[in-house]
Design a protein around this motif. Structure first.
Motif, PDB file in Angstrom:
ATOM      1  N   VAL A  13      43.382  68.891   8.828  1.00  0.00           N
ATOM      2  CA  VAL A  13      43.227  67.897   8.102  1.00  0.00           C
ATOM      3  C   VAL A  13      42.410  66.400   8.213  1.00  0.00           C
ATOM      4  CG1 VAL A  13      44.744  66.012   6.000  1.00  0.00           C
ATOM      5  CG2 VAL A  13      45.622  67.618   7.122  1.00  0.00           C
ATOM      6  N   ASP A  37      43.363  61.100   5.207  1.00  0.00           N
ATOM      7  CA  ASP A  37      43.974  62.027   4.541  1.00  0.00           C
ATOM      8  C   ASP A  37      45.264  62.020   4.962  1.00  0.00           C
ATOM      9  OD1 ASP A  37      42.005  61.905   2.191  1.00  0.00           O
ATOM     10  OD2 ASP A  37      41.550  64.145   2.693  1.00  0.00           O
ATOM     11  N   VAL A  53      50.094  59.684   4.622  1.00  0.00           N
ATOM     12  CA  VAL A  53      50.321  60.352   2.559  1.00  0.00           C
ATOM     13  C   VAL A  53      51.234  58.707   2.261  1.00  0.00           C
ATOM     14  CG1 VAL A  53      49.894  62.168   2.729  1.00  0.00           C
ATOM     15  CG2 VAL A  53      52.048  61.521   2.805  1.00  0.00           C
ATOM     16  N   THR A  65      53.365  61.196   6.616  1.00  0.00           N
ATOM     17  CA  THR A  65      52.387  61.899   7.393  1.00  0.00           C
ATOM     18  C   THR A  65      52.100  63.619   6.288  1.00  0.00           C
ATOM     19  OG1 THR A  65      52.582  63.577   9.146  1.00  0.00           O
ATOM     20  CG2 THR A  65      52.501  61.815   9.532  1.00  0.00           C
ATOM     21  N   ASP A  66      50.997  64.781   6.881  1.00  0.00           N
ATOM     22  CA  ASP A  66      51.188  65.715   5.419  1.00  0.00           C
ATOM     23  C   ASP A  66      51.450  66.493   6.600  1.00  0.00           C
ATOM     24  OD1 ASP A  66      49.790  66.936   4.019  1.00  0.00           O
ATOM     25  OD2 ASP A  66      48.620  67.075   4.502  1.00  0.00           O
ATOM     26  N   ARG A  89      53.449  69.127   7.548  1.00  0.00           N
ATOM     27  CA  ARG A  89      54.802  70.139   7.121  1.00  0.00           C
ATOM     28  C   ARG A  89      56.236  70.306   7.489  1.00  0.00           C
ATOM     29  NH1 ARG A  89      50.081  73.408   3.741  1.00  0.00           N
ATOM     30  NH2 ARG A  89      49.784  72.397   2.416  1.00  0.00           N
TER      31      ARG A  89
END
Length: 321
Positions: free
Chosen positions: A151, A155, A158, A163-164, A166
């Motif tokens: 990533v 980006d 978020v 954060t992105d 998961r």
């Protein structure tokens, strides 16, 4: 390194001995938090806001502390310390802006403990390193039991402290392109001690000329709910005052500070534009790699002036009050 939330019992500590084992644990646990350097975890414990069912300690996992040269720049393992990023000759040579900015995080005690991956996964909008990593076009490598993905740092953040990452993922490395042919500057302005969170920080990278134009990349910290990135192109022979105006105009629309004990939103906005100017002037000048750090409070500048750059930063701040 990931941060999840909400359970009140004391978390269970796990110490996996391989990356596959760590990923399997993260996939199976309800609300895990990865434990890297542990500096953020200790803060959360002291504040009574550590909401995690399990802590997954990565200290025994091999191959997460490597720092190596790649064909495009550097590959930095998630468990590399911030202090190593500050002092390692390879980092200083290939990505001097990263070395400068990592050297401004908190204090040496924290930098000797905190890890590159944990720092990013913590997701705080006031972090220093993302300002540099965004302008350097860095990418974060994320690993889970389902595989690996990358990533862009731009980006990765978020939402406020999100954060992105998961569920089941952890940061395993950061890929940072080399800085050859560009110049840089960094400014960090605080209203309290220099070791405190900044009121505003800005990293600037000026790319080498292409068809008579240079790109001004600007990374902003502590000036919105997530670190921000903007860029603008200027003529290669533009006077520095014109470059500063262009950079401030590009940064101004994305600045939306969160007021707190360190200052009001208006105070931080004005200080943010000063940080942008300081970083641009450092990057556009002959040296092109001089970090700037200053302390300026709502009631006035505090502390000693350690350099001409710091003094000039304060004078500009006062003139714009």
């Amino acid at each position: 390194m990931t941060a999840d939330a909400s359970v009140s019992a004391a978390p269970t500590l796990h110490r996996p001995r391989s990356l596959d084992e760590a990923c399997a644990l993260l996939a199976s646990l309800d609300q895990p938090m990865v434990y890297g350097g542990g500096t953020a975890v200790q803060i959360l414990i002291k504040q009574g806001v550590l909401f995690a069912s399990d802590l997954v300690d990565l200290s025994l996992v091999p191959n997460l502390s490597g720092l190596e040269r790649t064909s495009s720049g550097l590959r930095v393992g998630a468990m590399v310390t911030l202090r190593r990023m500050e002092t390692d000759p390879l980092v200083r040579r290939v990505t001097p802006l990263a070395a400068q900015v990592y050297g401004h995080v908190a204090n040496p005690r924290v930098r000797n403990t905190a890890s590159v991956g944990g720092n990013l996964a913590h997701g705080d909008y006031r972090l220093d390193p993302p300002t540099a990593l965004m302008v350097l076009d860095a990418r974060v490598e994320l690993r889970s039991s389902e595989g690996t993905r990358q990533v862009a740092l731009r980006d990765f953040f978020v939402a406020f402290q999100e954060t992105d990452l998961r569920h089941g993922e952890l940061v395993t490395a950061v890929e940072i392109p080399g800085q050859a042919g560009s110049t840089c500057g960094f400014a960090k302005l605080s209203s309290q001690s220099v070791n405190d969170w900044p009121c505003a920080s800005a990293a600037v990278l000026v790319t080498s000329p292409v068809r008579g134009q240079r790109e001004i990349r600007i990374g902003l910290g502590a000036l919105a709910e997530v670190p921000k990135y903007v860029s603008v192109e200027v003529p290669s022979d533009a006077p520095v005052d014109d470059v500063v105006r262009a950079g401030r105009s590009a940064a101004d629309p994305v600045i939306d500070p969160i007021p707190d004990i360190r200052g009001s939103a208006d105070f931080k906005r004005r200080l943010g534009l000063v940080a942008v100017e300081d970083a641009i002037r450092a990057a556009w000048g002959p040296a092109g790699s001089v970090p700037v750090e200053a302390v300026a409070g709502p009631a006035g500048p505090t502390g000693k002036e350690g350099s001409d750059a710091r003094g000039e930063s304060r004078r500009r701040w006062w003139r714009r009050r």
